[in-house]
Design an enzyme around this catalytic site. Structure first.
Site, PDB file in Angstrom:
ATOM      1  CD  GLU A   1      -1.925  -3.949  -0.567  1.00  0.00           C
ATOM      2  OE1 GLU A   1      -1.978  -3.018   0.365  1.00  0.00           O
ATOM      3  OE2 GLU A   1      -2.724  -4.983  -0.032  1.00  0.00           O
TER       4      GLU A   1
ATOM      5  CD  GLU B   1      -1.762  -5.142   7.047  1.00  0.00           C
ATOM      6  OE1 GLU B   1      -2.699  -5.184   5.874  1.00  0.00           O
ATOM      7  OE2 GLU B   1      -0.495  -4.731   6.768  1.00  0.00           O
TER       8      GLU B   1
ATOM      9  CG  HIS C   1      -3.599  -0.656   4.268  1.00  0.00           C
ATOM     10  ND1 HIS C   1      -3.720  -1.080   5.487  1.00  0.00           N
ATOM     11  CD2 HIS C   1      -3.062  -1.926   4.118  1.00  0.00           C
ATOM     12  CE1 HIS C   1      -3.021  -2.653   5.678  1.00  0.00           C
ATOM     13  NE2 HIS C   1      -3.382  -2.921   4.620  1.00  0.00           N
TER      14      HIS C   1
ATOM     15  CD  GLU D   1       0.185  -0.780   3.314  1.00  0.00           C
ATOM     16  OE1 GLU D   1       0.532  -1.842   2.788  1.00  0.00           O
ATOM     17  OE2 GLU D   1       0.170  -0.904   4.346  1.00  0.00           O
TER      18      GLU D   1
HETATM   19  N1  0A1 Z   1       1.116  -4.878   4.190  1.00  0.00           N
HETATM   20  C1  0A1 Z   1       0.622  -5.334   2.794  1.00  0.00           C
HETATM   21  C2  0A1 Z   1       1.748  -6.501   3.145  1.00  0.00           C
HETATM   22  C3  0A1 Z   1       2.548  -6.916   2.774  1.00  0.00           C
HETATM   23  C4  0A1 Z   1       4.298  -6.896   3.962  1.00  0.00           C
HETATM   24  C5  0A1 Z   1       5.147  -7.895   3.356  1.00  0.00           C
HETATM   25  C6  0A1 Z   1       5.892  -7.150   1.848  1.00  0.00           C
HETATM   26  O1  0A1 Z   1       6.525  -6.931   1.593  1.00  0.00           O
HETATM   27  C7  0A1 Z   1       7.711  -8.101   2.273  1.00  0.00           C
HETATM   28  C8  0A1 Z   1       4.852  -7.017   0.995  1.00  0.00           C
HETATM   29  C9  0A1 Z   1       3.608  -6.998   1.228  1.00  0.00           C
HETATM   30  C10 0A1 Z   1      -0.800  -5.495   3.250  1.00  0.00           C
HETATM   31  O2  0A1 Z   1      -1.380  -5.895   4.211  1.00  0.00           O
HETATM   32  O3  0A1 Z   1      -1.151  -5.197   2.134  1.00  0.00           O
HETATM   33 ZN    ZN Z   2      -2.443  -4.944   4.598  1.00  0.00          ZN
END
Ligand code: 0A1
Ligand code: ZN
Length: 883
Positions: free
Chosen positions: A302, A324, A305, A268
């Site tokens: 996304e 999350e 977020h 995001e």
């Molecule tokens: N914040 C993103 C999840 C995400 C976490 C780590 C990443 O790379 C290692 C990539 C994406 C979500 O919740 O969509």
């Molecule tokens: Zn997320």
């Protein structure tokens, strides 16, 4: 291999940062072999913290220069930190300039700045920014970013970063530049850049207040015809957040970029979301209905977020579920609202609960169990879990249940009023929802409710009914408990909202209501009844608990036929099937081939299948037997091969007993109109697909070749990927001889479509095992010219589909599956530790396995653990498994 810190981080150790970084000016000279990064920051001491050196995080960087207020300064490099001791006194801001280089082409971890298909991408959450430049790489340090990108114009014509494009132009030697300014302060994990040969679909939209926004979806040339659904989903997301929560889009420009090399689903980054191609690209020829609905929810996730995560972010990574859990809840609600009819909403709810119970419940009962707000970690990447995401969403959902939908929306408004622009905690969120609803049971039991954030493990809710014919009183005794989890021996009672109804023997609803259980035991009484009712408990799955109630078959058949709550109707069918599966699994004197399903169960399934009142999507869910992993969780000692054999035998029985019903279902739901991924059409395709699988399974035992022939024909004629893939899967699943030519043809048709090839690999690696044939297939697939370990989607399509998605084939008595697993974990760890650590979790539940599997699994884990130089990611998973 080992990089950065290797000590456990504790939530209790949180300290605010000793310095603030107010502005960041970044200039990149992009080059795959050696990218130069100039980072100019305005830094000041945090007046609330005692004076101490500035410690900036950095990983795999080459440091060339450090200047403070334009002058050289002394520095030390310690444990992946750049330490500056001789900084100006006082609290005035000073300039800090750091010049480093990095090697994006060598970055196989896909964290920080990396190259994929000759384009540059970044991934900074959680701790990737430190692989780009030295920084206070923690979410509570929020700065304003200005970014200049310079690169060869022919090779990298598109240059993107967060916020607004303020300047662009040509440079010498065929290079060009673009300058981006993000109007919002943000933590480093939300930084992003993209550079490459990309094309985009654009859409201008007007918000409710009349403001114009530009939406863009960037993909590789050639993929533009697969971006319509993502764009539609994005527009729907913008409209939904305004309508449901009054949260508008706060940027002039909002971009999504797709990359085929990505560790997770999507990210995001402020105004510049980066997506795994799997969650962007779709057209009817290449994507299934499931892909379409995943794209809708990930695009929504996304986008949502932007408020829940970006405008209000996490103080520290222990608070991850703040963004999350809440954002998953929001994307689930979004998909339900888009699905429309109540029955379609229920289907989505059932699908979400299925994920929770097959993936999160086992996590909560295994060695990696952790609270929704964890207390410690070695590697934060290991805590992007179904507990933080899906259980976290259930906790938010319970809050909405306890304060009502309107009350929840009011609480959200208060949350943003209080915390917009700040980095906060899970406590801050719960407090805002409670404060906006002071009379609610949430506010009354606030501290107790927060145990959902601090205590790990799935609570068990026990219920037992007693009817007294003399007084006409029905009493329902409730009790709750929660098993110990690592580091938490004793649990205190939770706040459990229990939505319930009572039915009479004919299925008429007698009463309905909501009880909030807060004590360890409570008894509810219902006066004025003439006979014992059938309780429908935990309607809509109103709390993430295991419900222990000893239902009789008669009660379950009543609920399956009549419950007004569609979730519990489905649940009754699942319980009937689970009880039968468990009975057959435990009764080892009967070979799976000789298992006979009882008439009552088969007839109940027939009635559902033939109903003219129920939606096809709902029927498909009821007629799908509980997953092998779900069944395994109900047992103390697990023999995955026996579970698989019994479930397969039950499927074959249903296939034969309902043969003409399946044939009817297939024909009645197989019209070939124009393709649309809506809930009704996709439900019809899902039921037709399930029917075809059963028809081919039935043919397997009868030797009949009519239905496999029809499946092959459908495979050839299908006008969309859902029907084509379901037909292929029916042939592969039933192990019919025609499967081989269909597989070959499928590969030839889609050899240039990476996401379709992933399906082709996954289908074969996940196919039912017949005499141990799957492991050799998996090994062959890894030698296929199209296989590569470096692409996470491809690695997952073969290795994970086998090790995590195919328990009947993986848990081999000769332990060859485990040896294969340990080899792959070790091999992947040198390429991409995050992906390796996910794979390492395939043996999480080894302690439940029956011998000799248990001992063999332990040995395989120990073999991985004994490897020197493991990444923190894998080390944390295997050492917890062995603890
Ligand atoms: N914040 C993103 C999840 C995400 C976490 C780590 C990443 O790379 C290692 C990539 C994406 C979500 O919740 O969509
Ligand atoms: Zn997320």
């Amino acid at each position: 291999m080992r990089e950065g810190q290797s000590k456990v981080i504790l939530r209790a150790d949180y300290q605010p940062p000793a310095y603030w970084i107010d502005t960041v000016e970044l200039a990149f000279d992009l080059d795959p072999g050696k990218t130069r990064v100039l980072n100019r920051m305005k830094v000041r001491r945090n007046p609330d913290v005692t004076a101490q050196p500035l410690r900036l995080d950095g990983e795999e960087l080459n440091l060339a220069r450090v200047l403070v207020n334009g002058q050289g300064t002394s520095f030390k490099l310690e444990d992946s930190q750049l330490v500056l001791e001789n900084l100006p006194e006082g609290h005035e801001p000073f300039d800090l300039e750091i010049f480093t280089t990095c090697a994006p082409a060598k970055n196989t971890k896909l964290m920080g700045l990396y190259v994929s298909n000759d384009s540059f991408f970044t991934q900074c959450e959680a701790e990737g920014f430190r692989r780009i430049t030295y920084f206070l790489d923690r979410p509570d340090v929020m700065a304003s970013y200005t970014v200049t990108l310079r690169a060869d114009k022919a090779r990298y014509p598109v240059l993107l970063s967060n916020g607004n494009l303020v300047e662009q132009g040509a440079l010498e030697d065929g290079r060009h530049f673009a300058k981006w300014v993000d109007p919002f302060r943000k933590p480093s994990y939300l930084f992003a850049l993209v550079a490459g040969q990309l094309v985009c679909r654009e859409q201008r939209i007007a918000a409710r207040n009349g403001k114009e926004h530009l939406l863009q979806v960037y993909v590789r040339p050639g993929d533009l015809d697969k971006t319509e659904h993502a764009m539609n989903s994005l527009m729907a997301s913008v409209a939904w957040d305004e309508a449901r929560f009054k949260l508008p889009l706060d940027l002039e420009r909002f971009m999504i970029v797709a990359t085929s090399d990505f560790n997770m689903g999507a990210m995001e980054n402020k105004g510049l979301n980066i997506f795994n191609t799997k969650y962007v690209l779709a057209n009817q020829a290449t994507a299934t209905d499931t892909d379409y609905s995943n794209i809708e929810s990930v695009v929504g996730h996304e986008y949502f977020h932007n408020w829940t995560g970006n405008r209000v972010t996490c103080r520290d990574w222990f608070q991850l579920s703040l963004k999350e859990g809440l954002t998953v809840f929001r994307d689930q609600e979004f998909s339900q609202d888009l699905a429309g009819a109540d029955s379609a909403r229920a289907v989505k709810r059932i699908e979400d609960v299925r994920v929770l119970r097959t993936a999160q419940f086992p996590e909560d009962a295994g060695p990696m169990a952790h609270p929704v707000r964890p207390d410690q970690y070695l590697e934060i990447n290991n805590f992007y879990t179904v507990t933080v995401y899906e259980k976290g969403a259930e906790v938010v959902r319970m809050m909405q249940t306890l304060v009502g939908r309107e009350g929840f929306a009011k609480g959200m408004s208060l949350y943003f009023e209080r915390h917009d622009g700040h980095a906060v905690t899970c406590d801050d969120f719960v407090q805002a929802i409670a404060d906006a609803n002071p009379e609610s049971p949430l506010a009354q039991k606030l501290d107790q409710f927060k145990r959902w954030y601090s205590q790990a493990g799935t609570p068990r809710l026990k219920a037992a009914g007693h009817f007294d014919p003399v007084s006409g009183i029905y009493s329902l005794a409730l009790s709750q408990s929660c098993a110990p989890t690592p580091g938490q021996a004793e649990k205190l009672p939770f706040v459990i909202p229990i939505a319930l109804g009572l039915l009479d023997a004919n299925g008429n609803e007698l009463t309905t209501g909501m009880h909030v259980l807060t004590d360890a035991t409570e008894t509810l009484t219902f006066p004025g009844l003439t006979a014992a009712p059938v309780p429908s408990l935990l309607r809509g799955f109103s709390a993430p608990v295991v419900l222990d109630y000893l239902y009789t078959d008669t009660e379950l058949l009543t609920l399956l036929a009549h419950d007004a709550d569609p979730f519990n109707r489905w649940e009754a069918g699942q319980r009937l099937a689970t009880q039968r599966a468990l009975g057959h699994i435990r009764n080892e004197s009967v070979a799976p081939a000789d298992i006979r399903l009882d008439h009552a169960f088969i007839e109940a399934m027939r009635v559902i299948l033939r109903s003219d009142k129920l939606d096809a999507a709902f029927k498909e869910l009821v007629l799908t037997l509980p997953a092998e992993t779900y069944i395994a969780e109900q047992l103390d000692v697990v023999d995955p091969q026996r579970i698989h054999a019994v479930r397969e035998a039950m499927r074959e029985q249903l296939a034969q007993a309902l043969f003409s019903d399946w044939a009817w279902a297939f024909e009645a739901h197989s019209e070939n109109g124009a393709y649309s991924p809506d809930a009704v059409s996709s439900g019809r395709r899902a039921l037709a697909g399930l029917a075809l699988t059963h028809l081919c399974l039935a043919a397997r035992s009868s030797g009949d070749s009519v239905w496999p022939g029809k499946a092959l024909q459908r495979f050839k004629d299908a006008s969309n990927m859902t029907d084509r893939f379901n037909a292929l899967a029916a042939l592969v699943t039933s192990g019919h001889a025609l499967a081989a030519q269909a597989l070959q043809r499928f590969h030839a048709m889609f050899k240039d479509e990476a996401l379709v090839l992933d399906k082709w690999f996954a289908l074969q690696a996940g196919a039912p095992d017949r005499g141990g044939n799957i492991l050799p297939v998996v090994k062959q697939l890894m030698n296929h010219a199209d296989f590569t370990l470096r692409n996470p989607n491809r690695a997952r399509s073969v290795i994970f589909s086998y090790c995590s998605g195919n328990p009947g084939a993986f848990h081999r008595a000769d332990a060859a599956g485990y040896v294969y697993w340990s080899d792959r974990v070790i091999e992947l760890d040198t390429v991409n530790p995050q992906v390796a650590a996910r794979l390492a979790r395939a043996l999480d539940r080894w302690k439940k396995l029956a011998e000799p599997l248990r001992g063999a699994a332990r040995e395989a884990i120990a073999r991985v653990a004994a490897k020197p130089d493991l990444s923190n990611d894998v080390r944390e998973v295997v050492s917890r498994a062995l603890a």
